[in-house]
Design a protein around this motif. Structure first.
Motif, mmCIF file in Angstrom:
data_model
loop_
_atom_site.group_PDB
_atom_site.id
_atom_site.type_symbol
_atom_site.label_atom_id
_atom_site.label_comp_id
_atom_site.label_asym_id
_atom_site.label_seq_id
_atom_site.Cartn_x
_atom_site.Cartn_y
_atom_site.Cartn_z
ATOM 1 N N ARG A 5 1.007 -1.334 -0.023
ATOM 2 C CA ARG A 5 -0.004 -0.089 -0.045
ATOM 3 C C ARG A 5 0.860 0.667 0.264
ATOM 4 O O ARG A 5 0.147 2.194 -0.328
ATOM 5 N N ASN B 27 0.208 4.036 -6.941
ATOM 6 C CA ASN B 27 -0.164 4.082 -8.524
ATOM 7 C C ASN B 27 0.277 4.672 -10.049
ATOM 8 O O ASN B 27 1.503 5.544 -9.583
ATOM 9 N N VAL C 127 -3.342 6.095 -13.529
ATOM 10 C CA VAL C 127 -4.283 5.847 -12.718
ATOM 11 C C VAL C 127 -4.896 6.523 -11.944
ATOM 12 O O VAL C 127 -4.824 7.781 -11.555
ATOM 13 N N ARG C 128 -6.395 6.592 -12.594
ATOM 14 C CA ARG C 128 -7.121 7.259 -11.387
ATOM 15 C C ARG C 128 -8.310 6.506 -10.551
ATOM 16 O O ARG C 128 -8.995 5.331 -11.184
ATOM 17 N N ASP C 129 -8.609 6.998 -9.376
ATOM 18 C CA ASP C 129 -8.816 6.375 -8.450
ATOM 19 C C ASP C 129 -10.906 5.882 -9.690
ATOM 20 O O ASP C 129 -11.759 7.364 -9.537
ATOM 21 N N PRO C 130 -11.611 5.415 -9.627
ATOM 22 C CA PRO C 130 -12.880 5.329 -10.147
ATOM 23 C C PRO C 130 -13.815 5.747 -9.845
ATOM 24 O O PRO C 130 -15.085 5.977 -9.943
ATOM 25 N N ARG C 131 -13.234 5.949 -8.230
ATOM 26 C CA ARG C 131 -14.643 6.408 -7.781
ATOM 27 C C ARG C 131 -14.177 7.934 -8.236
ATOM 28 O O ARG C 131 -15.560 8.646 -8.017
ATOM 29 N N GLU C 132 -13.820 8.839 -8.318
ATOM 30 C CA GLU C 132 -13.259 10.331 -8.608
ATOM 31 C C GLU C 132 -14.017 10.410 -10.165
ATOM 32 O O GLU C 132 -15.271 11.273 -10.150
ATOM 33 N N THR C 133 -13.631 9.118 -11.158
ATOM 34 C CA THR C 133 -14.459 9.483 -12.077
ATOM 35 C C THR C 133 -15.352 9.226 -12.482
ATOM 36 O O THR C 133 -16.958 10.294 -12.534
#
Length: 125
Positions: free
Chosen positions: A103, A107, A111-117
């Motif tokens: 951890r 990343n 790469v983006r956090d899908p929650r942000e998208t």
């Protein structure tokens, strides 16, 4: 030893409270090889804390890697579990320490956090 690796290990104690939330503790020895030279790092992990030393010692797990691969891990250009599964690196001992330690790695670039998208899409629509 590359500057990226040195900075990565130096940053662990400050980043530990945000990264190490699970109630796990143990010592991970990381051996980084370049040619005929091996650098050793001993990382003691506990809930919310990480203590880093440049040493060998008693450890609950040992991770052997090339310096090149580890630099790719600390810069987000490689993934630790993938490297273990492809046998590019070896790991023995308490596997939970690897799962927690990974951890700390960033990343991959872009790469983006899908929650942000999803939040952006919800705001637009």
């Amino acid at each position: 030893m590359s500057e990226a690796i040195e900075q990565f290990f130096a940053s662990l104690p400050a980043r530990a409270p945000a990264v190490l939330r699970a109630p796990i503790s143990g010592t991970l020895q990381i051996d980084l090889a370049t040619g005929n030279r091996t650098d050793h790092w001993l990382v003691q992990l506990g809930p919310g804390e990480a203590v880093v030393n440049r040493a060998r010692g008693p450890a609950d797990a040992i991770w052997n890697s090339s310096t090149d691969l580890f630099e790719r891990l600390v810069t987000g250009r490689a993934q630790s579990l993938s490297a273990v599964l492809r046998n590019e690196t070896t790991y023995s001992g308490n596997v939970m320490l690897l799962l927690v330690f990974r951890r700390f790695f960033p990343n991959p670039p872009g790469v983006r956090d899908p929650r942000e998208t999803a939040r952006e899409q919800a705001r637009r629509g």
